[in-house]
Design a protein around this motif. Structure first.
Motif, PDB file in Angstrom:
ATOM      1  N   SER A 234       5.572 -42.777  82.956  1.00  0.00           N
ATOM      2  CA  SER A 234       5.035 -42.626  81.839  1.00  0.00           C
ATOM      3  C   SER A 234       4.761 -44.394  81.560  1.00  0.00           C
ATOM      4  O   SER A 234       5.835 -45.191  81.625  1.00  0.00           O
ATOM      5  N   PRO A 235       3.554 -44.728  81.077  1.00  0.00           N
ATOM      6  CA  PRO A 235       3.165 -46.256  81.398  1.00  0.00           C
ATOM      7  C   PRO A 235       3.749 -46.985  80.328  1.00  0.00           C
ATOM      8  O   PRO A 235       3.944 -46.515  79.157  1.00  0.00           O
ATOM      9  N   ILE A 236       4.486 -48.138  80.747  1.00  0.00           N
ATOM     10  CA  ILE A 236       5.120 -48.864  79.893  1.00  0.00           C
ATOM     11  C   ILE A 236       3.841 -50.144  79.366  1.00  0.00           C
ATOM     12  O   ILE A 236       4.158 -51.064  78.602  1.00  0.00           O
ATOM     13  N   SER A 237       2.794 -50.108  79.854  1.00  0.00           N
ATOM     14  CA  SER A 237       1.560 -51.043  79.529  1.00  0.00           C
ATOM     15  C   SER A 237       0.910 -50.605  78.498  1.00  0.00           C
ATOM     16  O   SER A 237       0.110 -51.280  77.663  1.00  0.00           O
ATOM     17  N   ASP A 238       1.106 -49.261  77.971  1.00  0.00           N
ATOM     18  CA  ASP A 238      -0.024 -48.880  76.714  1.00  0.00           C
ATOM     19  C   ASP A 238       1.099 -48.307  75.712  1.00  0.00           C
ATOM     20  O   ASP A 238       1.910 -47.507  75.761  1.00  0.00           O
ATOM     21  N   LEU A 239       0.654 -48.691  74.411  1.00  0.00           N
ATOM     22  CA  LEU A 239       1.362 -48.317  73.281  1.00  0.00           C
ATOM     23  C   LEU A 239       0.933 -47.043  72.684  1.00  0.00           C
ATOM     24  O   LEU A 239       1.908 -45.984  72.469  1.00  0.00           O
ATOM     25  N   PHE A 240      -0.249 -46.713  72.621  1.00  0.00           N
ATOM     26  CA  PHE A 240      -0.658 -45.624  71.954  1.00  0.00           C
ATOM     27  C   PHE A 240      -1.600 -44.680  73.159  1.00  0.00           C
ATOM     28  O   PHE A 240      -1.509 -43.248  73.283  1.00  0.00           O
ATOM     29  N   SER A 241      -2.769 -45.117  73.428  1.00  0.00           N
ATOM     30  CA  SER A 241      -3.689 -44.244  73.842  1.00  0.00           C
ATOM     31  C   SER A 241      -3.439 -43.248  74.921  1.00  0.00           C
ATOM     32  O   SER A 241      -3.872 -41.927  74.691  1.00  0.00           O
ATOM     33  N   ILE A 242      -2.564 -43.654  75.826  1.00  0.00           N
ATOM     34  CA  ILE A 242      -2.304 -42.442  76.792  1.00  0.00           C
ATOM     35  C   ILE A 242      -1.078 -41.653  76.229  1.00  0.00           C
ATOM     36  O   ILE A 242      -1.421 -40.351  76.372  1.00  0.00           O
ATOM     37  N   HIS A 243      -0.405 -42.108  75.430  1.00  0.00           N
ATOM     38  CA  HIS A 243       0.823 -41.294  75.130  1.00  0.00           C
ATOM     39  C   HIS A 243       0.481 -40.297  73.836  1.00  0.00           C
ATOM     40  O   HIS A 243       1.213 -39.385  73.554  1.00  0.00           O
ATOM     41  N   THR A 244      -0.682 -40.427  73.264  1.00  0.00           N
ATOM     42  CA  THR A 244      -1.029 -39.521  72.370  1.00  0.00           C
ATOM     43  C   THR A 244      -1.876 -38.277  73.164  1.00  0.00           C
ATOM     44  O   THR A 244      -2.272 -37.319  72.549  1.00  0.00           O
ATOM     45  N   LYS A 245      -2.042 -38.433  74.417  1.00  0.00           N
ATOM     46  CA  LYS A 245      -2.933 -37.469  75.091  1.00  0.00           C
ATOM     47  C   LYS A 245      -2.068 -36.722  76.146  1.00  0.00           C
ATOM     48  O   LYS A 245      -2.541 -35.924  77.144  1.00  0.00           O
ATOM     49  N   GLN A 246      -0.918 -36.880  76.085  1.00  0.00           N
ATOM     50  CA  GLN A 246       0.063 -36.250  77.056  1.00  0.00           C
ATOM     51  C   GLN A 246       1.599 -35.744  76.221  1.00  0.00           C
ATOM     52  O   GLN A 246       1.965 -36.635  75.424  1.00  0.00           O
ATOM     53  N   GLU A 247       2.064 -34.798  76.689  1.00  0.00           N
ATOM     54  CA  GLU A 247       3.462 -34.447  76.018  1.00  0.00           C
ATOM     55  C   GLU A 247       4.479 -34.254  77.112  1.00  0.00           C
ATOM     56  O   GLU A 247       4.348 -33.901  78.204  1.00  0.00           O
ATOM     57  N   PRO A 248       5.772 -34.939  76.682  1.00  0.00           N
ATOM     58  CA  PRO A 248       6.888 -34.858  77.750  1.00  0.00           C
ATOM     59  C   PRO A 248       7.578 -33.346  77.584  1.00  0.00           C
ATOM     60  O   PRO A 248       7.888 -32.903  76.519  1.00  0.00           O
ATOM     61  N   TYR A 249       7.740 -32.654  78.964  1.00  0.00           N
ATOM     62  CA  TYR A 249       8.686 -31.569  79.069  1.00  0.00           C
ATOM     63  C   TYR A 249       9.729 -31.486  79.827  1.00  0.00           C
ATOM     64  O   TYR A 249       9.799 -32.249  80.961  1.00  0.00           O
ATOM     65  N   ARG A 250      10.708 -30.959  79.744  1.00  0.00           N
ATOM     66  CA  ARG A 250      12.158 -30.939  80.557  1.00  0.00           C
ATOM     67  C   ARG A 250      11.933 -29.374  81.292  1.00  0.00           C
ATOM     68  O   ARG A 250      11.914 -28.465  80.515  1.00  0.00           O
ATOM     69  N   SER A 251      11.768 -29.718  82.468  1.00  0.00           N
ATOM     70  CA  SER A 251      12.106 -28.500  83.457  1.00  0.00           C
ATOM     71  C   SER A 251      13.217 -28.241  84.155  1.00  0.00           C
ATOM     72  O   SER A 251      14.225 -29.293  84.491  1.00  0.00           O
ATOM     73  N   PHE A 252      13.788 -27.155  84.460  1.00  0.00           N
ATOM     74  CA  PHE A 252      15.091 -26.661  84.849  1.00  0.00           C
ATOM     75  C   PHE A 252      15.224 -26.324  86.214  1.00  0.00           C
ATOM     76  O   PHE A 252      14.126 -25.451  86.732  1.00  0.00           O
ATOM     77  N   VAL A 253      16.073 -26.440  87.244  1.00  0.00           N
ATOM     78  CA  VAL A 253      16.021 -25.888  88.414  1.00  0.00           C
ATOM     79  C   VAL A 253      17.391 -25.606  88.992  1.00  0.00           C
ATOM     80  O   VAL A 253      18.432 -26.497  88.597  1.00  0.00           O
ATOM     81  N   ILE A 254      17.631 -24.433  89.624  1.00  0.00           N
ATOM     82  CA  ILE A 254      18.924 -24.346  90.410  1.00  0.00           C
ATOM     83  C   ILE A 254      18.506 -24.014  91.878  1.00  0.00           C
ATOM     84  O   ILE A 254      17.061 -23.814  92.196  1.00  0.00           O
ATOM     85  N   ALA A 255      19.316 -24.559  92.640  1.00  0.00           N
ATOM     86  CA  ALA A 255      19.250 -24.198  94.345  1.00  0.00           C
ATOM     87  C   ALA A 255      20.428 -23.318  94.731  1.00  0.00           C
ATOM     88  O   ALA A 255      21.598 -23.723  94.312  1.00  0.00           O
TER      89      ALA A 255
END
Ligand SMILES: Cc1cc2nc3c(=O)[nH]c(=O)nc-3n(C[C@H](O)[C@H](O)[C@H](O)COP(=O)(O)OP(=O)(O)OC[C@H]3O[C@@H](n4cnc5c(N)ncnc54)[C@H](O)[C@@H]3O)c2cc1C
Ligand code: FES
Length: 508
Positions: A234-255
Motif C-alpha cells: 500500500s503506497p506510502i508516497s500517496d496520502l489520498f488519491s490511490i487510497h480512496t480507490k482501493q479497500e483493504p480486506y483480510r483473507s484467511f488460510v488453512i493448510a
C-alpha cells in the motif's frame, strides 16, 4: 492444532525470511526500490538484469509482508472475472488484462528456470466451480468473456476432476501455475546480488521525494536515485488519491494434511463471495491442501478462530483432509475497478513509481509491476501502461458505486474516534492481546505482553487518523480505513502510514 497457537504461513514454516544489513548513511543508485515483496523484488531483478544499479530497501525482511502470507496461485483466470472487467475496460482492456497476467505466469517460470530457483514452479490447470445456489449461466457468461479476452483453451466441463465431491459444472483454465513464494523471492534476492544490486532490510522508509534527484530515506539513511519505486503493497508516497480507490480486506488460510494422490494437482476456486481458493503443496511432512477464503474488510471483525473453523468445515465437507497443520491470514488491497495501480506517481512527482491494488492476483500483478515499471523507467513503450495507470479514471457505473461505498465506509469509521472502546480498563486485557481504551477523549491502543507489561500508544492511525483495531490472529493493530498495520507496540508493518503510533503515558 491448539487454538492458542500463533498464525504462521506454511511458507514461513518451510523457508527462511532473508535478512540483509540495514542501510546506514547516504548513498546513490540508478533505481531505489522500496519494498522487498514480489512487486519490489521483481522490479529490482529485471532492472538489475537490464544493467541498472539497483538498491532495495525493506523495513522488515525479504518476503516479510503479504508475499509471505499468500497462497501463490499464479493465475490468469481473474477472480473479478472477465465478464465484469470487460464492462469496465471494454474488450481491449480485458484482452490486455489477460495477456499481462498470462505473460507474468510465463515470466516467473522463465526467471525460475534461468536463475535455477528451486521454488516448485509447476504448471497446472485451474477449475472454477459454482458456489451453492449459483446459476450455471455465470459460467457460460465467463466462458464467453474469457474467450473474447483471448484466453484460448478455456472449456466448460460437467465437473472438476475431484473425486471426493461433485463440483457440478465448471470451467477449466489451462496454463496456470503455482510456486513456493518465499523460495522464489529468496532466489530473486540471490540473483539481484549476483547482478551487482544491493538489498537492505531493517530499513524503514519514512521520506520519499520525486524529481530529477529522487530520494528515499529513513532514520540515519538515504538513497538518491534516478528513479524510486514504491512497492510497499500500500503506497506510502500517496496520502489520498490511490487510497480512496482501493479497500483493504483480510483473507484467511488453512493448510491441512491430505493423502498424496487424494486430490488431483490443480488450482480450484468457487464462485462464492468471498470465494474459496484451493491448491496443494508438498512439504517434508507430506502433502498439504492449502485452502483460503472467509475474507472480511480489514479492522471490521476480530474473529479469526471462527473464520478458520468455517474454512475447515467447508474443506472437510469436500476434501479428505486429516489434521490442520498451519493457519494464517493476510491483507489484500481490492481496487474498486478490479485492476492494480502500477505506474507513475498519480500526483505528478517525476521519477516516482508505484505498484499497488494487488487483489487476489498480487503474485501476477507484482510480476506485471516488475515488467511494466522496468519498461517505464527505461522509456520503453509498454501496451499495459494505460490499463494499470494509477491516475486512470474509471467512469463506468460499477466502479463508481464501489468507490462511493468504500468512502462512505471510511467516513463511518471516523465515528469511532469519538465512540470506540473495547474495554473499560487495562485489567480486562489478557496477556498477548490488545484493546482500545479511552484516556479521557483520546482512544488508546493498549497491548499487554506475555510478561503482563502494558504497552500504550495512540489508537489514531498516523495516515488519516481512523481508530486502529486489534487483530488477534496476526497480533497487530489494523486500520479499517486504508489498511495501515502496526505492531503491538506501534511500529509500522504496512502502509499507507509510515510513522509509528506515538506512545502514550500510563493513566494516572
Ligand atoms: C491470504 C492471501 C492469499 C493470497 N493468495 C494469492 C494467490 O493465490 N495468488 C496471487 O496472485 N495473489 C495472492 N494474494 C495476493 C498477493 O500475495 C499479494 O498481493 C502480494 O504478495 C503483494 O506483494 P507486494 O510486493 O505488493 O507486497 P508485500 O509482499 O507486502 O511487500 C511489501 C514490502 O514492503 C515493505 N514495506 C512496507 N512499508 C515499508 C516502509 N515504509 N519502508 C520500507 N519497507 C516497507 C514490507 O515490509 C514488505 O516486505 C494473496 C494474499 C493473501 C493475503
Ligand atoms: S490507513 Fe488511512 S487512516 Fe489509517
Amino acid at each position: 492444532m491448539e487454538s492458542s497457537e500463533r498464525s504462521r504461513s506454511v511458507w514461513k514454516a518451510t523457508a527462511p525470511l532473508r535478512q540483509f544489513a540495514p542501510l546506514k548513511g547516504e548513498t546513490t543508485a540508478d533505481v531505489c526500490v522500496v519494498g522487498a515483496g514480489i512487486a519490489g523484488m521483481t522490479t529490482a531483478y529485471l532492472l538489475a538484469k537490464a544493467g541498472k544499479r539497483v538498491l532495495v530497501l525493506d523495513g522488515n525482511a525479504v518476503g516479510g509482508g503479504e508475499t509471505g502470507q499468500t497462497t501463490a496461485h499464479l493465475s490468469s483466470a481473474l477472480d473479478d472475472r472477465y465478464d465484469s472487467i470487460e464492462q469496465v475496460f471494454g474488450q481491449d482492456g480485458a484482452r490486455l488484462a489477460y495477456e499481462s497476467h498470462q505473460a507474468a505466469i510465463e515470466r516467473i517460470g522463465a526467471i525460475a528456470a534461468e536463475e535455477g530457483i528451486d521454488c516448485g514452479y509447476e504448471r497446472l490447470d485451474g477449475y472454477l466451480f459454482l458456489a451453492p445456489g449459483h446459476s450455471p449461466d455465470l459460467l457460460d457468461d465467463e466462458l464467453t468473456a474469457a474467450r473474447r479476452a483471448g484466453f484460448e483453451g478455456v472449456e466448460r466441463l460437467p465437473r472438476a476432476p475431484v473425486t471426493t465431491f461433485d463440483t457440478g459444472p465448471c470451467l477449466r483454465f489451462p496454463r496456470q501455475a503455482q510456486l513456493h513464494p518465499l523460495k522464489y523471492l529468496n532466489g530473486l534476492a540471490d540473483a539481484i546480488v549476483k547482478l551487482g544490486g544491493t538489498i537492505h532490510t531493517g530499513s524503514h522508509v519514512t521520506e520519499l521525494e520525486g524529481g530529477t534527484r529522487a530520494r528515499a530515506g529513513g532514520a540515519g539513511f538515504g538513497v538518491t536515485a534516478v528513479a524510486v519505486v514504491v512497492a510497499t503493497n500500500s503506497p506510502i508516497s500517496d496520502l489520498f488519491s490511490i487510497h480512496t480507490k482501493q479497500e483493504p480486506y483480510r483473507s484467511f488460510v488453512i493448510a491441512a494434511k491430505v493423502a498424496e494422490q487424494a486430490v488431483p494437482r490443480a488450482l480450484y476456486w468457487d464462485t462464492g463471495d468471498p470465494y474459496h481458493y484451493v491448491r496443494l503443496q508438498e512439504t517434508d511432512g507430506g502433502t498439504l491442501l492449502v485452502v483460503g477464503g472467509e475474507d472480511h474488510k480489514t479492522g471490521h471483525e476480530d474473529d479469526a478462530e471462527a473464520r478458520w473453523a468455517a474454512l475447515e468445515a467447508w474443506t472437510r465437507e469436500r476434501f479428505p483432509i486429516t489434521s490442520v497443520e498451519h493457519r494464517w491470514s493476510g491483507q489484500v488491497m481490492e481496487p474498486v475497478d478490479y485492476m492494480a495501480f502500477i505506474g507513475r506517481d498519480p500526483n505528478g512527482q517525476d521519477n516516482l513509481y508505484v505498484a499497488t491494488g494487488d487483489s487476489g492476483h498480487g503474485m501476477t500483478h507484482g510480476t506485471i509491476a516488475g515488467m511494466l515499471l522496468g519498461d517505464l523507467i527505461q522509456a520503453v513503450p509498454n501496451p499495459w501502461t494505460e490499463l494499470y495507470d494509477p491516475a486512470r479514471k474509471s467512469l463506468s457505473p460499477a466502479p463508481v458505486k464501489e468507490f462511493v461505498k468504500a468512502n462512505v465506509d471510511v467516513a463511518l469509521q471516523y465515528a469511532d474516534v469519538v465512540l470506540q472502546k473495547d474495554a473499560e480498563s487495562e485489567d480486562a486485557i489478557a496477556p498477548g492481546t490488545g484493546a482500545v481504551l479511552r484516556h479521557g477523549t483520546h482512544p488508546v491502543a493498549a497491548f499487554r505482553d506475555e510478561q503482563g507489561v502494558v504497552h500504550r500508544c495512540s489508537a489514531l492511525c498516523t495516515h488519516l487518523k481512523c481508530v486502529v483495531q486489534w487483530n488477534s490472529a496476526e497480533r497487530s493493530w489494523d486500520c479499517p480505513c486504508h489498511g495501515s498495520r502496526f505492531s503491538p507496540t506501534g511500529e509500522v508493518l504496512n502502509g499507507p502510514a509510515s510513522a509509528p503510533l506515538p506512545p502514550v503515558e500510563a493513566p494516572r
